[in-house]
Design a protein around this motif. Sequence first.
Motif, mmCIF file in Angstrom:
data_model
loop_
_atom_site.group_PDB
_atom_site.id
_atom_site.type_symbol
_atom_site.label_atom_id
_atom_site.label_comp_id
_atom_site.label_asym_id
_atom_site.label_seq_id
_atom_site.Cartn_x
_atom_site.Cartn_y
_atom_site.Cartn_z
ATOM 1 N N MET A 67 0.806 -1.226 0.000
ATOM 2 C CA MET A 67 0.000 0.000 0.000
ATOM 3 C C MET A 67 0.836 1.271 0.000
ATOM 4 N N ILE A 68 1.764 1.300 -0.938
ATOM 5 C CA ILE A 68 2.542 2.514 -1.163
ATOM 6 C C ILE A 68 1.609 3.584 -1.730
ATOM 7 N N PHE A 69 1.874 4.850 -1.408
ATOM 8 C CA PHE A 69 1.127 5.926 -2.058
ATOM 9 C C PHE A 69 1.744 6.119 -3.447
ATOM 10 N N ALA A 70 1.098 5.515 -4.456
ATOM 11 C CA ALA A 70 1.724 5.399 -5.772
ATOM 12 C C ALA A 70 1.980 6.752 -6.430
ATOM 13 N N ASP A 71 1.124 7.729 -6.153
ATOM 14 C CA ASP A 71 1.255 9.025 -6.823
ATOM 15 C C ASP A 71 2.092 10.016 -6.039
ATOM 16 N N LEU A 72 2.657 9.570 -4.934
ATOM 17 C CA LEU A 72 3.550 10.439 -4.171
ATOM 18 C C LEU A 72 4.984 9.960 -4.400
ATOM 19 N N THR A 73 5.932 10.896 -4.324
ATOM 20 C CA THR A 73 7.315 10.479 -4.498
ATOM 21 C C THR A 73 7.758 9.672 -3.280
ATOM 22 N N GLU B 124 7.972 11.898 -0.388
ATOM 23 C CA GLU B 124 6.664 12.263 0.181
ATOM 24 C C GLU B 124 6.034 11.088 0.932
ATOM 25 N N HIS C 1 13.219 10.913 -5.563
ATOM 26 C CA HIS C 1 12.256 11.780 -6.256
ATOM 27 C C HIS C 1 11.398 11.027 -7.258
ATOM 28 N N GLN C 2 11.526 9.699 -7.221
ATOM 29 C CA GLN C 2 10.725 8.880 -8.111
ATOM 30 C C GLN C 2 9.347 8.642 -7.480
ATOM 31 N N LEU C 3 8.334 8.450 -8.304
ATOM 32 C CA LEU C 3 7.006 8.167 -7.752
ATOM 33 C C LEU C 3 6.992 6.764 -7.152
#
Lengths: 239, 373
Positions: A87-93, A96, A127-129
């Motif tokens: 459950m990574i926040f896929a749209d956050l770097t 983040e 800095h990668q998503l």
Amino acid sequence: MLLQVRNLRCGYGSLEVVRGISLHVRAGEVVGLLGANGAGKTTLLKAIVGLLPPWRGEIRMAGRPIQRQPAWRSVSHSMVLVPEGRMIFADLTVRENLQVGGYHNPDRALHLDLVLDRFPRLRERLHQLGGTLSGGEQQMLALGRALMARPRLLLLDEPSMGLAPLLVKEVFAEIRRMTESGLTVLVVEQNAVATLHIADRAYVMETGEIILEGQAGDLLHNPEVKRAYLGKGHSAPNA
Amino acid sequence: MTRLAKSWLPFAALAAIAVFVQRILPTAHLTQITMSLYYAIVVMGLCLVMGYAGQVSMGHGAFFAIGGYTTAVLTTYNFAPWKQSGWAGLLRQLHVLVLKEDLYGGELLTTTPWTAFVVAMLLTFVAAHLIGYPALRLKGHYLAMATLGFGLIVHKLVLGSTLTGSADGITAVPPWNLGLGLVVSGKRVVRVQNYYIAVVLVLLLLLVLRNLVQSRVGRAFQAIHNREAAANAMGINTSAFKLKAFVASALLAALAGVFFTHYAGGISPSEAGAIKSVRYLALAAASGMANLWGAAVVSTAINFGSLRGWFGSLDQAVFGALLILIISLAPEGPLKPAGLWLQRALGWLVPTRPAAPFPTAPATPGAAPRAGE
């Protein structure tokens, strides 16, 4: 005793999934919770962190009853869940993701560096998503994100899920290493062998109940473990 | 370009466009742009709810109407019959009530616009909590249903009540003197001034919202939108956050309603209609949801076209067609591909440094300017 669960019952709708479970985790231990698919392991974890209200029973963290607390409060009780499927926040770097993990940690800027020292791969990908990381990297990110909250107790749900065998070894070695800095871990797994190699103690769950418990070394050679791990009716040939 | 310059560039660009537009357009057209800018504030608020907190509101027209009708009723209701009473005297001293003369020399004792503004905000705050609190504790899109019902109720109330002027709405709402020589009013002499009041208000709110979404709170919003259960496990009180986003956006809608009503000099029941709410929702979707700049620009442009009557009686149909086009061609809002295209064109015109054999800087999607920044 860091975590104590007594006679816990819970489930979904009218379906009882966890049927009176008692277990405990001492500070500094790695405790495994093993069992086949559908044994109720994830449901139990959800109840512990408060994502699912328990029907009956008691959950104590460092002596304080917490069974009526909402999930977001679990972090202030120094426990963090690393959910199943990461459950990574896929749209956050990556950065983040880690910052969200340290949402309640006033020293999160400082802590970010410590976490990145532990997971140098994450520093390269800062800095990668989150969604663009590989499975192993995502698991590392999930662990790092959980560490950002500075928990005393880490609850891991199927950390080996979807990982290649070599990566499983790497992730589990990392979990063991984390306890050296005083962390306590409760790890829920289907992969019994990998878990028993890093755990101090373990419980084996079947259809919502605990059927076995003991030292990890003893369980590793227990024929019952194999049977329970494979589920009812799938007894190993030499059991 | 330094980071600081980069973060201010969109504001400078928007301000420049605003000045340019004022220079080339006939002054008469500024009226419709000013109105469209106020509508854009509602859409920006919806972006916060939809794009960042992942919830849908079908009742923002109602919040706009609460703002507008509160100020319209209070600033036009005549308290003159109670002029001699003690409370009226006290409220006059507190500048809550003000005594004026109407067109025929009669006495008019009404609430001051600033007081009406505060009352409108408080009313909206309470109403948004009453709707949002129960609806947002549940998972799923209960907020959409609750707000849809709320919008219908507000619409029927303003249509059916004589206090709100029934089907005629309320007219002759006085100008709002903001101080510093600024007056929110549709009078011709202050048309340019009012255009800039709206532009500055939109830019200010964009600044506030941008800072909000880039802060710790904004990251929490995005985490909730991304994976609610995981955000919960990270210690984020997701239902409280969603409620805050919803209340904030309702307040923005009401704020827009107050300014709009003083500017237009009145408000009609159609502002509270369900079609208006759906329109705001569609505009937020067409702007790319989590894209505040898109919301400001796209919504202003499309509403301006509608208000000028470019599409005549086919207005709703053209609006629908535009939405379909935008959503199928540029699902992240038209500003994003346009920005990328501009970047490429600039890079082609002004060749910078030769490409390094190995990327040293993180040339990743995360480094590119993301939606809402």
